[in-house]
Design an enzyme around this catalytic site. Sequence first.
Site, mmCIF file in Angstrom:
data_model
loop_
_atom_site.group_PDB
_atom_site.id
_atom_site.type_symbol
_atom_site.label_atom_id
_atom_site.label_comp_id
_atom_site.label_asym_id
_atom_site.label_seq_id
_atom_site.Cartn_x
_atom_site.Cartn_y
_atom_site.Cartn_z
ATOM 1 N N SER A 39 0.733 -1.267 -0.007
ATOM 2 C CA SER A 39 -0.422 0.313 0.020
ATOM 3 C C SER A 39 0.953 1.476 -0.155
ATOM 4 O O SER A 39 1.960 1.023 0.804
ATOM 5 C CB SER A 39 -1.394 -0.041 0.805
ATOM 6 O OG SER A 39 -1.572 1.620 1.307
ATOM 7 N N TYR A 56 -1.892 -0.979 10.681
ATOM 8 C CA TYR A 56 -1.497 -1.094 8.956
ATOM 9 C C TYR A 56 0.033 -0.490 8.359
ATOM 10 O O TYR A 56 0.282 -1.009 7.518
ATOM 11 C CB TYR A 56 -2.803 0.208 9.019
ATOM 12 C CG TYR A 56 -3.057 -0.626 6.795
ATOM 13 C CD1 TYR A 56 -3.724 -1.367 6.338
ATOM 14 C CD2 TYR A 56 -2.738 0.533 6.295
ATOM 15 C CE1 TYR A 56 -4.166 -1.891 5.565
ATOM 16 C CE2 TYR A 56 -2.814 -0.204 4.739
ATOM 17 C CZ TYR A 56 -4.106 -0.895 4.408
ATOM 18 O OH TYR A 56 -4.238 -1.101 3.493
HETATM 19 P P1 NAD Z 1 -11.269 -6.305 0.855
HETATM 20 O O1 NAD Z 1 -11.918 -5.857 2.276
HETATM 21 O O2 NAD Z 1 -12.229 -6.319 -0.276
HETATM 22 O O3 NAD Z 1 -10.217 -7.316 0.753
HETATM 23 C C1 NAD Z 1 -10.230 -8.309 1.379
HETATM 24 C C2 NAD Z 1 -10.065 -9.518 1.573
HETATM 25 O O4 NAD Z 1 -9.138 -10.612 2.368
HETATM 26 C C3 NAD Z 1 -11.354 -10.521 1.463
HETATM 27 O O5 NAD Z 1 -11.009 -11.254 0.392
HETATM 28 C C4 NAD Z 1 -11.481 -11.007 2.614
HETATM 29 O O6 NAD Z 1 -12.079 -12.377 3.051
HETATM 30 C C5 NAD Z 1 -10.385 -11.234 3.160
HETATM 31 N N1 NAD Z 1 -9.432 -11.344 4.477
HETATM 32 C C6 NAD Z 1 -9.860 -10.734 4.840
HETATM 33 N N2 NAD Z 1 -9.134 -11.301 6.848
HETATM 34 C C7 NAD Z 1 -8.898 -12.167 6.290
HETATM 35 C C8 NAD Z 1 -8.892 -13.795 6.776
HETATM 36 N N3 NAD Z 1 -7.889 -13.106 8.772
HETATM 37 N N4 NAD Z 1 -8.006 -14.608 6.023
HETATM 38 C C9 NAD Z 1 -8.366 -14.658 5.072
HETATM 39 N N5 NAD Z 1 -9.123 -14.069 4.216
HETATM 40 C C10 NAD Z 1 -8.934 -12.688 4.806
HETATM 41 O O7 NAD Z 1 -10.212 -5.055 0.541
HETATM 42 P P2 NAD Z 1 -9.397 -4.732 -0.155
HETATM 43 O O8 NAD Z 1 -9.372 -3.106 -0.263
HETATM 44 O O9 NAD Z 1 -9.370 -5.558 -1.857
HETATM 45 O O10 NAD Z 1 -7.469 -5.017 0.395
HETATM 46 C C11 NAD Z 1 -6.641 -6.383 -0.544
HETATM 47 C C12 NAD Z 1 -5.697 -5.641 -0.303
HETATM 48 O O11 NAD Z 1 -4.862 -4.485 -0.503
HETATM 49 C C13 NAD Z 1 -4.799 -5.533 1.449
HETATM 50 O O12 NAD Z 1 -3.907 -5.646 2.082
HETATM 51 C C14 NAD Z 1 -5.348 -4.047 2.051
HETATM 52 O O13 NAD Z 1 -4.591 -3.703 2.350
HETATM 53 C C15 NAD Z 1 -4.253 -3.781 0.349
HETATM 54 N N6 NAD Z 1 -4.957 -2.061 0.110
HETATM 55 C C16 NAD Z 1 -6.210 -1.936 -0.171
HETATM 56 C C17 NAD Z 1 -6.167 -0.282 -0.598
HETATM 57 C C18 NAD Z 1 -7.717 0.329 -0.809
HETATM 58 O O14 NAD Z 1 -7.538 1.860 -0.708
HETATM 59 N N7 NAD Z 1 -8.782 -0.696 -0.978
HETATM 60 C C19 NAD Z 1 -5.294 0.270 -1.492
HETATM 61 C C20 NAD Z 1 -3.968 -0.020 -0.831
HETATM 62 C C21 NAD Z 1 -4.023 -1.737 -0.911
#
Ligand code: NAD
Length: 225
Positions: free
Chosen positions: A142, A155
């Site tokens: 991120s 985070y």
């Molecule tokens: P999201 O909440 O849509 O997806 C998260 C996924 O992780 C889901 O499939 C959920 O079921 C799974 N998950 C959560 N806890 C879990 C566990 N204990 N075991 C197995 N699976 C688990 O979120 P997202 O925004 O798609 O995030 C995905 C990645 O991208 C993360 O690592 C997040 O930190 C990173 N990210 C997101 C953003 C953003 O703005 N959305 C920005 C930068 C990085």
Amino acid sequence: MLKGKTALVTGSTSGIGLGIAKALARQGANIVLNGFGDVDGPRAEVLAAGQSAGVQVAYHGADMSRAADIEDMMKSAASQFGRVDILVNNAGIQHVASIEDFPVERWDAIIAINLSSVFHSTRLSLPGMKAKGWGRIVNVASTAGLKGYRYVSAYVAAKHGVIGLTRALALEVAPRGVTVNAVCPGYTETEMVAQAVQNIVRKTGRGEDAARAELAASNPQQRLV
Ligand code: NAD
């Protein structure tokens, strides 16, 4: 392009992980999905994306905070597909609180899911990649791995850790045909950002549109990814 390869994407039942799983399926890779919530919908989407390439899609519900679950998932992927060629460490959660109010249990969960899981899935997939002389590991970090943000200390710490781990590991395995990279998305339109918007609305009394605009403003394109 990826026909005959197997990609395991953690946290791929929604958001960025589901998008990555579909993109890899489109390229012909067999997919191992992981994550919580509805599985049938995401599985159908990934199967549809890989239909013309005839990809197979498996699912394992490992809780990425538990090393034993991750071990079981990697064993199951190996028994089904032979090995994991492409590992995308994407599962992640978020919690917003000042550091003195940060629940200890949330701190531990964020470090376990966002950082330690990357160590576990990587250590378990590397022997197969090294044996074949080919592997790809992509860690979804991120912008929070590159700079600080207020009230998300766990985070930010975990994502900085993911980038450090990526750098160390990339050097360690480069001679063996395995590449390790991190991607650092800005605010992306997923469930995680929907929760962040609600959090801003609750804490500041601002409207949803204003909250979304505030997040979008920190992205170079001035919009959510
Ligand atoms: P999201 O909440 O849509 O997806 C998260 C996924 O992780 C889901 O499939 C959920 O079921 C799974 N998950 C959560 N806890 C879990 C566990 N204990 N075991 C197995 N699976 C688990 O979120 P997202 O925004 O798609 O995030 C995905 C990645 O991208 C993360 O690592 C997040 O930190 C990173 N990210 C997101 C953003 C953003 O703005 N959305 C920005 C930068 C990085």
